[in-house]
Design a protein around this motif. Structure first.
Motif, PDB file in Angstrom:
ATOM      1  N   ALA A   1    -111.861  25.916  16.476  1.00 40.34           N
ATOM      2  CA  ALA A   1    -111.055  26.104  17.691  1.00 40.34           C
ATOM      3  C   ALA A   1    -110.964  24.796  18.465  1.00 40.34           C
ATOM      4  O   ALA A   1    -111.925  24.025  18.524  1.00 40.34           O
ATOM      5  N   PHE A   2    -109.806  24.578  19.058  1.00 41.32           N
ATOM      6  CA  PHE A   2    -109.577  23.363  19.834  1.00 41.32           C
ATOM      7  C   PHE A   2    -109.939  23.595  21.297  1.00 41.32           C
ATOM      8  O   PHE A   2    -109.917  24.725  21.786  1.00 41.32           O
ATOM      9  N   PRO A   3    -110.251  22.518  22.031  1.00 38.52           N
ATOM     10  CA  PRO A   3    -110.494  22.660  23.462  1.00 38.52           C
ATOM     11  C   PRO A   3    -109.186  22.870  24.225  1.00 38.52           C
ATOM     12  O   PRO A   3    -108.099  22.669  23.688  1.00 38.52           O
ATOM     13  N   HIS A   4    -109.331  23.270  25.464  1.00 31.17           N
ATOM     14  CA  HIS A   4    -108.157  23.478  26.330  1.00 31.17           C
ATOM     15  C   HIS A   4    -107.368  22.172  26.478  1.00 31.17           C
ATOM     16  O   HIS A   4    -106.150  22.162  26.318  1.00 31.17           O
ATOM     17  N   TRP A   5    -108.078  21.082  26.772  1.00 32.43           N
ATOM     18  CA  TRP A   5    -107.451  19.781  26.960  1.00 32.43           C
ATOM     19  C   TRP A   5    -108.014  18.773  25.970  1.00 32.43           C
ATOM     20  O   TRP A   5    -109.206  18.793  25.649  1.00 32.43           O
TER      21      TRP A   5
ATOM     22  N   TRP B   1    -116.714  28.493  23.668  1.00 33.63           N
ATOM     23  CA  TRP B   1    -118.026  28.053  23.194  1.00 33.63           C
ATOM     24  C   TRP B   1    -118.092  26.544  23.337  1.00 33.63           C
ATOM     25  O   TRP B   1    -117.103  25.845  23.081  1.00 33.63           O
ATOM     26  N   SER B   2    -119.244  26.035  23.731  1.00 32.61           N
ATOM     27  CA  SER B   2    -119.418  24.606  23.954  1.00 32.61           C
ATOM     28  C   SER B   2    -120.679  24.117  23.262  1.00 32.61           C
ATOM     29  O   SER B   2    -121.726  24.780  23.332  1.00 32.61           O
TER      30      SER B   2
ATOM     31  N   ASP C   1    -116.571  24.160  30.589  1.00 34.57           N
ATOM     32  CA  ASP C   1    -115.495  24.414  29.618  1.00 34.57           C
ATOM     33  C   ASP C   1    -115.173  23.104  28.910  1.00 34.57           C
ATOM     34  O   ASP C   1    -114.181  22.441  29.197  1.00 34.57           O
ATOM     35  N   ASP C   2    -116.040  22.728  27.971  1.00 36.91           N
ATOM     36  CA  ASP C   2    -115.874  21.447  27.278  1.00 36.91           C
ATOM     37  C   ASP C   2    -116.018  21.615  25.767  1.00 36.91           C
ATOM     38  O   ASP C   2    -116.468  20.704  25.074  1.00 36.91           O
ATOM     39  N   GLY C   3    -115.628  22.790  25.284  1.00 35.00           N
ATOM     40  CA  GLY C   3    -115.698  23.055  23.852  1.00 35.00           C
ATOM     41  C   GLY C   3    -114.494  23.847  23.387  1.00 35.00           C
ATOM     42  O   GLY C   3    -113.384  23.631  23.865  1.00 35.00           O
ATOM     43  N   GLY C   4    -114.713  24.753  22.458  1.00 31.38           N
ATOM     44  CA  GLY C   4    -113.607  25.533  21.908  1.00 31.38           C
ATOM     45  C   GLY C   4    -113.053  26.528  22.903  1.00 31.38           C
ATOM     46  O   GLY C   4    -113.809  27.209  23.609  1.00 31.38           O
TER      47      GLY C   4
ATOM     48  N   TRP D   1    -122.809  29.526  24.917  1.00 35.74           N
ATOM     49  CA  TRP D   1    -121.949  30.631  25.338  1.00 35.74           C
ATOM     50  C   TRP D   1    -122.016  30.872  26.841  1.00 35.74           C
ATOM     51  O   TRP D   1    -121.650  31.952  27.322  1.00 35.74           O
ATOM     52  N   SER D   2    -122.465  29.905  27.616  1.00 30.16           N
ATOM     53  CA  SER D   2    -122.768  30.168  29.021  1.00 30.16           C
ATOM     54  C   SER D   2    -121.545  30.518  29.856  1.00 30.16           C
ATOM     55  O   SER D   2    -121.681  31.104  30.928  1.00 30.16           O
TER      56      SER D   2
END
Length: 453
Positions: A133-137, A211-212, A152-155, A217-218
């Motif tokens: 999965a790609f990140p948002h940005w 997921w980061s 939010d620095d992962g998928g 999964w925080s």
């Protein structure tokens, strides 16, 4: 700043400004602009006007696409705190669909379109991804993750699904036996096969949004319906290697306080969703690719759902209970966008007096007469204030004498794609023709005239 209404609710900021509006300093557009530049023209026929709006809006993705990656920039003004390099995963998926429309309408050649989509695919091939999965940005120059929020620095599974909505359309469209088209088809297939949808369940019967590698999964954001994430579950079921079970759809997606509705609002029964339907993008993002015509399962008829959602939004604006200046049959459409207060998830229950052109224009398949009337008014009567280089600006408010100076990828893309689906059904035909998509829809128990026996 394309952020889900559900995500805003979960974060406790629905209806509030998510972030301060960015500086309006313009970034520099890459070379290879379309030679076409459009001053507004009067007395266009309906078909000419639809052409004009689609073509000018498409320029956001063509002229303003990132010069290195080819991906869609998040917004036309500098993204908050990050500068010029922010490109958006979901907005790029919508942009790819706009490029396909442009090729089919011969605003660009098929070869130019394949080259640009190939550039995007080659960049994604080397970019950061997390269990597929790609990140948002992403940074459009380096392919490295730019965090969307502190954790939010992962998928981002939802943004990834919007991206693959476009990539699957591209794979179905670019079928010629040329090096460019063969390469993009192959790489799309390999990336598509690599998304670990079932891993994003944590062995539970629900999909998780994020997921980061740094935060695990925080974020803890389960994807429940009804919102813009329907396509996420369809693609998760469609995956050739990492498919989810139907239980994940039934016990994860089809649950929560905002899934089943059944109440009447302004005389219209709403099968699913929040009171009064929520922002209109719920009926746009998943349905750029998924054809809702005749699409049914045990929970809803999705054409009826999207028509009802649109009708309630329209009727609310016509009735205009807050007496905002300008609202009416000519000026309607509430959805998430920029506003004079910041970014907000506009809806009948969170109405700031701000109209987002993408709301009514992307509703063209569901309310063609009402959408066309709004389009004519926006273009002919308000165009001096809200029409510009990449079509209509993101939002405006006659009540507050305010017009955005921004365009957002996630809002411009559906204008091109949903108008095209209204006119020719092009993107619906492409997406629904994918054997994997067909398999996924059937697996979830969905019926559609587009499904092969």
């Amino acid at each position: 700043m394309n952020t889900s209404f559900a995500y805003l609710l979960a974060a406790g900021v629905a209806g509030a400004s998510l972030l301060p509006l960015a500086s309006h300093a313009q970034t520099t557009a890459p070379a290879a602009k379309l030679t076409y530049t459009a001053p507004r023209q009067k007395n266009l026929s309906d078909e000419q006007l639809l052409d004009e709006v689609q073509r000018q809006t498409f320029k956001y993705f063509w002229d303003f696409g990132h010069p290195i990656s080819g991906m869609a920039r998040e917004r036309s003004n500098v993204s908050f705190d990050y500068g010029d390099e922010v490109v958006t995963t979901g907005g790029t998926g919508f942009g790819i669909m706009a490029i396909i429309v442009a090729a089919e309408r011969k605003w660009i050649t098929r070869e130019q379109a394949a080259e640009r989509v190939g550039k995007i695919v080659n960049f994604l091939w080397k970019a950061d991804m997390f269990h597929g999965a790609f990140p948002h940005w992403l940074n459009g120059e380096t392919g490295k993750t730019i965090r969307f929020s502190p954790k939010d620095d992962g998928g981002d599974l939802v943004e990834t699904s919007f991206l693959f909505e476009g990539l699957i359309c591209a794979r179905q469209y670019f079928t010629k036996d040329t090096p460019t088209e063969s390469n993009l088809r192959n790489k799309i297939l390999w990336m598509w096969e690599g998304v670990e949808w079932n891993w994003y369940t944590q062995n539970q019967n629900v999909l998780y949004w994020h997921w980061s590698p740094n935060n695990d999964w925080s974020m803890n954001h389960q994807i429940h319906g009804w919102n813009e994430c329907f396509v996420t579950y369809v693609l998760a079921a469609a995956s050739p290697r990492y498919s989810i079970d139907k239980k994940v759809y039934d016990e994860g997606w089809a649950t929560g306080n905002a899934f089943k509705n059944g109440k009447k609002y302004l005389g219209t029964t709403l099968p699913l969703g929040f009171d009064y339907g929520g922002p209109l993008f719920f009926s746009h993002y998943s349905f750029l690719g998924i054809d809702p015509r005749g699409l049914k399962d045990q929970y809803a008829d999705y054409w009826q759902q999207n028509q009802a959602h649109t009708r309630i939004n329209y009727d609310y604006c016509v009735q205009n209970p807050k007496k905002y200046k300008g609202y009416g049959k000519d000026t309607w459409g509430l959805t998430a966008s920029d506003s004079y207060k910041g970014y907000a998830a506009h809806s009948p229950t969170e109405d700031l007096g701000v109209i987002s052109p993408t709301a009514a224009l992307s509703a063209m398949p569901y309310a063609p007469k009402e959408s066309m009337r709004a389009l004519k008014h926006f273009y002919n009567d308000l165009g001096d204030k809200i029409w510009g280089e990449y079509g209509f600006v993101d939002a405006f408010s006659e009540e507050h004498n305010w017009q955005a100076k921004s365009y957002l990828a996630i809002d411009q893309g559906p204008i091109v794609g949903m108008i095209e689906n209204h006119r020719t059904g092009l993107l619906w035909k492409l997406f629904m023709s994918s054997p994997d998509v067909q398999k996924g829809l059937k697996k979830l128990g969905l019926e559609s005239p587009q499904l092969k026996k």
